[in-house]
Scaffold this active site. Structure first.
Site, short mmCIF file in Angstrom:
data_model
loop_
_atom_site.label_atom_id
_atom_site.label_comp_id
_atom_site.label_asym_id
_atom_site.label_seq_id
_atom_site.Cartn_x
_atom_site.Cartn_y
_atom_site.Cartn_z
N GLU A 86 5.70 -2.79 -8.59
CA GLU A 86 4.66 -1.88 -8.06
C GLU A 86 5.40 -0.64 -7.57
O GLU A 86 5.94 -0.62 -6.47
CB GLU A 86 3.90 -2.56 -6.91
CG GLU A 86 3.19 -3.84 -7.30
CD GLU A 86 1.94 -3.60 -8.13
OE1 GLU A 86 1.43 -2.45 -8.15
OE2 GLU A 86 1.47 -4.56 -8.77
N CYS B 65 1.26 5.16 -1.67
CA CYS B 65 1.73 5.20 -3.07
C CYS B 65 0.71 5.86 -3.98
O CYS B 65 1.08 6.51 -4.95
CB CYS B 65 2.06 3.81 -3.57
SG CYS B 65 0.69 2.66 -3.42
P1 NAD Z 1 12.45 1.79 -1.68
O1 NAD Z 1 12.48 1.52 -3.14
O2 NAD Z 1 13.49 2.66 -1.10
O3 NAD Z 1 12.55 0.41 -0.87
C1 NAD Z 1 11.70 -0.69 -1.12
C2 NAD Z 1 12.42 -1.97 -0.75
O4 NAD Z 1 13.59 -2.09 -1.55
C3 NAD Z 1 12.87 -2.04 0.70
O5 NAD Z 1 12.62 -3.35 1.18
C4 NAD Z 1 14.37 -1.77 0.63
O6 NAD Z 1 15.10 -2.45 1.62
C5 NAD Z 1 14.74 -2.28 -0.75
N1 NAD Z 1 15.86 -1.53 -1.32
C6 NAD Z 1 16.19 -0.23 -1.09
N2 NAD Z 1 17.27 0.13 -1.81
C7 NAD Z 1 17.63 -0.96 -2.51
C8 NAD Z 1 18.68 -1.25 -3.43
N3 NAD Z 1 19.57 -0.31 -3.77
N4 NAD Z 1 18.76 -2.48 -3.96
C9 NAD Z 1 17.86 -3.43 -3.64
N5 NAD Z 1 16.85 -3.24 -2.76
C10 NAD Z 1 16.73 -2.02 -2.20
O7 NAD Z 1 10.98 2.32 -1.37
P2 NAD Z 1 10.39 2.78 0.02
O8 NAD Z 1 11.02 4.06 0.43
O9 NAD Z 1 10.39 1.65 0.98
O10 NAD Z 1 8.86 3.04 -0.39
C11 NAD Z 1 8.43 4.23 -0.98
C12 NAD Z 1 8.23 4.06 -2.47
O11 NAD Z 1 7.44 2.92 -2.73
C13 NAD Z 1 7.46 5.22 -3.06
O12 NAD Z 1 8.02 5.53 -4.32
C14 NAD Z 1 6.06 4.66 -3.23
O13 NAD Z 1 5.28 5.29 -4.22
C15 NAD Z 1 6.36 3.25 -3.59
N6 NAD Z 1 5.22 2.39 -3.27
C16 NAD Z 1 4.54 1.82 -4.30
C17 NAD Z 1 3.44 1.03 -4.02
C18 NAD Z 1 2.63 0.37 -5.10
O14 NAD Z 1 1.82 -0.46 -4.78
N7 NAD Z 1 2.82 0.73 -6.36
C19 NAD Z 1 3.05 0.82 -2.70
C20 NAD Z 1 3.79 1.42 -1.68
C21 NAD Z 1 4.88 2.20 -1.97
#
Ligand code: NAD
Length: 480
Positions: A232, A266
């Site tokens: 997602e 998102c």
């Molecule tokens: P992110 O990808 O930075 O982090 C998401 C999760 O991944 C966190 O739990 C984080 O600890 C983990 N993570 C971060 N870096 C990582 C790595 N290198 N390896 C493994 N895990 C890692 O995203 P965010 O900043 O928390 O959220 C914002 C993003 O999420 C935006 O792009 C938004 O559009 C998207 N989003 C999508 C939805 C959806 O339903 N499609 C919903 C909410 C947010």
């Protein structure tokens, strides 16, 4: 069981585990959860329903703790925290709880003549141990909804909340073990390094919500074990405003989409495409809406969220510093207090950060296009979006705009709301993700839809067995 690697302060956004102390024993945790799954404990429907009841009980009883945590992490107004995180999750889980017994039953399917006599069914069975990784923007909903779908389908779950919403992460880690089976549903707190450790283990499904960049990392890790994934992700969700749109209502709804959670949603509208004919009226309608929402004091009102970290606020400030467009509304950013004003920028350069990155904040570029045909080309030249919004009163035009574009989901004449009903599958397409959840699509995402054909032992026609005489071949060709 809740395993914690010391959560960081809300303002510390380095993304690095400061000293590596208290690191969770990830392989040990996953092995214990797998042992629980292997014991068969999570399979009976009774167990599944108890967990779903536990989740609803937790959200109901601990509402204030959760809305307070959301206020700490994101400055979320308590009504937004309640509606968009607590209540939205309760509603989804209640719906899953109501239908799970039916969804779990074998689904009869009809079979072609050539297969008869036989009975066919699709039997949903649990996959095993699921890993759920969540982001910070709706930190309750985006952890618990996939968890509920996984549990309803009979799986054990390892779940990692986001370290950037530390108060909510801590509340979930502390409270969940009091309400659900702590041997089968485990929260592991921590940052990207803990996530990396988690991803090194083997699961039967990985459900990731977050950025496209990390989605790629997750998929690579999953490939090592051929683990199926639901991704997602994010991206730039456009809003197409046709000349037939009700401009006043459109402006208010777009403004709300950016006001909610300070644009950190998102499916928030990321940019708007509109012809010159209505552009200025649309901007004026948004100005009036923001003024009404804020009561004239955006900084002071408790009804407006803050940006999750200073780092993200600085990123947004950077987007505002260099775009080549005209700031029509707002423009103020104060990273120290994590405040960014709702802002509308007309016609930024298309290669500026504003138009090349997902904004994920309260800034809305408005791009002037010659026609809706040009808007369609604009959208189709870019990554497939998570959401695409169409505003218009001319049904034929609206239908044609929906038909000529693609997106994970679409809401006509509003924003964001298409993700609320559990009967509408939610997910992305292309760079915005893969797989669907909410309601039955979530249940199915965490199930192996096993195909079963039952044949009677008799009759056992010799026709299909060798030796293939020419007569048998003639009949078989006709039957096949
Ligand atoms: P992110 O990808 O930075 O982090 C998401 C999760 O991944 C966190 O739990 C984080 O600890 C983990 N993570 C971060 N870096 C990582 C790595 N290198 N390896 C493994 N895990 C890692 O995203 P965010 O900043 O928390 O959220 C914002 C993003 O999420 C935006 O792009 C938004 O559009 C998207 N989003 C999508 C939805 C959806 O339903 N499609 C919903 C909410 C947010």
């Amino acid at each position: 069981m809740a395993i914690t690697s010391e959560p960081r302060a809300a303002s510390d956004s380095s993304g690095v585990d400061p000293d590596g102390a208290d690191r969770p024993d990830v392989p040990g945790i996953v092995a214990r959860v797998r042992a629980t799954y292997d014991s068969g404990r999570t399979r009976p429907m009774e167990w599944r329903l108890e967990q779903l009841d536990g989740l609803v009980r937790m959200l109901t009883r601990e509402e204030e703790r959760f809305t307070a945590a959301l206020a700490t992490d994101l400055g979320k107004p308590s009504i937004e925290g309640y509606l968009a995180d607590v209540k939205a999750t309760i509603n989804e889980i209640k719906d899953v709880r109501k239908h799970a017994p039916k969804w779990a039953k074998p689904r009869k399917v009809s079979l072609p003549m050539a297969s008869k006599p036989a009975k066919g069914s699709v039997r949903p069975e649990p996959l095993g141990v699921a890993l759920v990784i969540a982001p910070w923007n709706y930190p309750i909903q985006l952890l618990l909804n996939p968890m509920a779908a996984a549990v309803a389908a009979g799986n054990a779950v390892v779940a990692k909340p986001s370290e950037l919403a530390p108060a909510t992460s801590a509340a979930l880690a502390e409270l969940l073990p009091r309400y659900v089976d702590p041997e089968a549903i485990v929260v592991v707190e921590g940052d990207a390094s803990v996530s990396t450790d988690l991803l090194a283990q083997r699961y039967d499904h990985i459900f990731f919500t977050g950025s496209t960049r990390v989605g790629q990392i997750v998929m690579e890790a999953a490939a090592r074990h051929l683990t199926p994934v639901t991704l997602e992700l994010g991206g730039k969700s456009p809003a197409l405003v046709d000349d037939s749109a009700d401009i006043e209502v459109t402006g208010r709804r777009l403004a709300w989409g950016k006001w909610l959670n300070a644009g950190q949603t998102c499916v928030a509208p990321d940019y708007v495409l509109v012809t010159e004919r209505h552009r200025d009226a649309l901007v004026e309608s948004m100005r009036a809406a923001f003024a009404e929402f804020s009561g004239g004091d955006t900084r002071g009102t408790p009804d407006y969220s803050r940006i999750v970290t200073q780092r993200h606020a600085t990123r947004l400030e950077g987007l505002l510093a260099d775009h080549g467009g005209a700031v029509a509304i707002g423009g103020e950013a104060d990273p120290e207090t994590r405040y960014v004003e709702p802002t509308v920028v007309i016609d930024p350069e298309l290669d500026s950060g504003l138009m090349s990155e997902e904004i994920f904040g309260p800034i809305l570029p408005v791009i002037t296009v010659d026609s809706m045909d040009a808007a369609v080309d604009f959208v189709n030249d870019r990554d497939k979006p998570l959401a695409l919004y169409v505003f218009g009163e001319d049904d034929e035009v609206v239908e044609s705009l929906v038909e000529r574009t693609t997106a994970g989901g679409t809401c006509v004449n509003h924003v964001i709301l298409h993700l609320t009903p559990s009967t509408l599958p939610f997910g992305g397409v292309g760079a915005s993700g893969m797989g669907r959840y909410h309601g039955q699509s979530g249940f199915d995402a965490f199930s192996n839809l096993r195909a079963v054909m039952k044949k009677p032992s008799n009759p056992d026609a010799k026709l299909a067995y060798p030796p293939y005489t020419s007569m048998k071949e003639r009949i078989l060709r006709r039957l096949a």
